[in-house]
Scaffold this motif. Sequence first.
Motif, short mmCIF file in Angstrom:
data_model
loop_
_atom_site.label_atom_id
_atom_site.label_comp_id
_atom_site.label_asym_id
_atom_site.label_seq_id
_atom_site.Cartn_x
_atom_site.Cartn_y
_atom_site.Cartn_z
N ALA A 100 -10.11 -25.92 49.48
CA ALA A 100 -8.67 -25.67 50.28
C ALA A 100 -8.33 -24.14 50.21
O ALA A 100 -8.01 -23.42 51.13
CB ALA A 100 -7.64 -26.49 50.19
N ALA A 101 -8.62 -23.38 48.88
CA ALA A 101 -8.34 -22.24 48.79
C ALA A 101 -9.18 -21.44 49.88
O ALA A 101 -8.95 -19.82 50.59
CB ALA A 101 -7.91 -22.01 47.56
N ARG A 102 -10.29 -21.49 49.19
CA ARG A 102 -11.67 -20.73 50.05
C ARG A 102 -11.49 -20.49 51.31
O ARG A 102 -12.11 -20.83 52.96
CB ARG A 102 -12.77 -20.83 49.68
CG ARG A 102 -13.19 -20.70 48.08
CD ARG A 102 -14.94 -20.18 47.85
NE ARG A 102 -14.78 -21.97 47.31
CZ ARG A 102 -14.60 -23.05 46.52
NH1 ARG A 102 -14.17 -22.35 45.26
NH2 ARG A 102 -14.80 -23.84 45.40
N GLY A 103 -10.97 -21.96 52.27
CA GLY A 103 -10.50 -22.75 53.18
C GLY A 103 -9.15 -22.07 54.27
O GLY A 103 -9.60 -22.04 55.89
N LEU A 104 -8.34 -21.24 53.51
CA LEU A 104 -7.09 -20.06 54.01
C LEU A 104 -7.88 -19.79 55.04
O LEU A 104 -8.55 -18.32 55.58
CB LEU A 104 -6.17 -20.07 53.33
CG LEU A 104 -5.77 -21.00 52.51
CD1 LEU A 104 -5.23 -20.92 50.95
CD2 LEU A 104 -4.47 -21.97 52.76
#
Length: 808
Positions: free
Chosen positions: A143-147
């Motif tokens: 999820a962090a990489r999709g922010l």
Amino acid sequence: MSHGWDTARERLGEMLDAAGRGMSSALVLRGGPGTGKTALLDRAAARDVRAVRVQGVEFEPELPFTGLGRLVLPVRDRLGGLPALPRRALERALGRTGGEERSSLVTAVLALLADLAEDAPLACLVDDAQWLDRASAEVLLRAARGLGAEGVVLLFAVRDGALADHGLPELRLEAPASSAGRAVREEAADLPEAARGMLLLAAIEATGDLDVLTRASGAEADALAPAEEAGMIEITGGRVCFPRPSVRAAVHGEASPEQRAAAHRALAVALDGPENADRRAWHRAAAATEPAEELATGLEDAAERARHRDGHWAASVAYTRAAELSETEPGRARRLLLAARRALAAGRPEHAAEQAEAAAKLRNDPRFGVRAAWAEGRARHRMGDFRAAYERCTERVEPDVELPDRMLIHAFHSAWHLDVPALKAVAARLEPLEDPVAEQQANIMGKRIPAFADSLVEGEPHGLIRMCGPALTAGYDLPVRDAMTRATDQLCVQDPLGPPAASFFFLAVAELFLGGHLEAAAILEDAFRVARDAGEPLWNSRLLAVRAVLAALEGREEECRTLVEAAREAAAPGAVPAGQAWTHWALGLLELGLNRPEAALEHLAILQEEPFAHHVCAVRSIPDLVEAAVQAGSPETAARPYTAFVRWRERYYVPWAWPLVHRCGALMTGEGKYYAGALVPQTRPFERARTELLYGEWLCGEGREAEGGEHLGLALEAFEGLRAAPWSSRARTALEAAGLPVPRPELPPAALLTPRELRVCRMAARGLSDRDIASRLLLSPRTVARHLYRAYPKLAVSGRGGLASLDL
């Protein structure tokens, strides 16, 4: 690079300020105990932001999504406002709903974080991330990489040696270590006995449920008052938490083994009810000192529940502990094999291989031995140890025990990275089988390939993925692209952690072959991220090598060579890297594009020999080899490969290869008549442009500069649009040498966009909504919208409606 407190504080301040402007970011804070990681998270939480927080617990059993559950618990009222699919994905992961329906958990977490940031910037703080359960850590990292544009700051505080290769920005802290542990022990020694007992229970039971602690201890809740007054714990909302992780560790470490075992037994009794079955089973197991079948059964049941919630690593850990508690060797072997299978599903092939090998040694049953060999073979393959994988999937444990068809199919994949004799041996065993994948693989090494296009029209995603390797070998690029587009779309929506790296790899390769270089580059970004998360050198090596091919086409020499080295290093010790063949093609293309044909020929010729001659890129690179050989003045070296390419085209009869056969014929004979067949209409812009370039050069060499200039201009325009800088330079040089004007071609719309913007715009042009695109790219809808708004001015359109009319 190490940083002090002031640097870290400044960095966090910049991130939080950006969040106030709607921008998202993520950061890993790394450092040893006492370096101030928790204090920095405290400082972030104290800013004018909304903060949600979770802390990993060192002594918590591996239960799936427990960390994510603690993060969501304080904001569970916001779940009702999420769209149905993300809401159900979160509820399923947290064990609140049953059913078999699956959807993307990463997209669900992104949707929740975006919703929480609606009213104010959000700081999502993960302390002691090294102790989060694996399922929670994976989802939060992805999820962090999709922010992008949600106004969220996601911070991970982690100790050295954990969360390696996470793909996020990192800041390492250096500060003097504290002596908190010694101080805590002194404080705890002064507490009343009841407080010390409850403190140990709280250190062991990560939920911190005060009712559970009081029942387990038999004391009243106010027995913890001295510990709370001393600042060792905080009690909020009926839950006990340790504000400093060192306090929990010190309390646990100070207790004797007997005291810990007694605490586990007490907690197992206090945690009644079906909702606590998993924690109860683990506490009972933690207190056990010898095998007990009842306890093993309880953990096996917990493992099954974890598996149904896609907590594969948690299931593997539970099966492993159940094996240790088993009273019989057959029971221990069976549970170890189950642990191996779940470890493989969790992306831990090294653990799976170890467990499967151990299981096989415990049980003298040929059929069980086959199942263990099958699990170990798959694990060894994913580790990149292809020889061991091939041997496990082909060796018979006894003459009368037949190997399952799927083992022989898998053996073919392993043999692909070995040599032709191994391939032929397994192909001979595949040929009689009725399985469609086995039939296609057997026919690659034997008679003519059946109709691949029909096999790729429909089917479940994982079945389609298995068909792609044979289909690309036969030249069916367009059916593969269409099939993998459908498969990745489905898996992005349906699978909690998204599609496997294989689906992205085949989609990117098909785009590359079809001339969609920019699209392939964007897909490879997603693919590499997935492969890295799964910890698979097989796919890491392949993906890095294909990225090197794209870098070569664009003339990025240093990047290409760096990617080649990385692809060759991503392999099991002593094994051939899975992307090795692609690296030779990358270097050959690089040298050819930079007008160094002798060096190009050296790399490309390697692909025509063992152990690479049967690989997909060996066949696809033959036109490059022919060009390099002719330019190097050694056309005879290309005679045998050219003949092989002609036979390959005749065997598989793929129309796109016929123009390349003619182009090679023109180069080999020096006769321009072949270019008429090479320039027939086709949909592969890069190959068409290269033919235009070669024909233009030939025409200029024949004194027909005006005709040659037309073809060179077309080549230049196409190369510019594809960002193929070396080939553009070559077209310009040819025009200048002929004394012809060099046009300034107008770039096509796709060339104006970043790879990510291109993917988003293409999906929007297909009619997909922001939410649909977000689910397929593991982004939030806000980030999708930001990509579109950045793309519109570049494309001179005012909105989504204008995208459909563009040639993207």
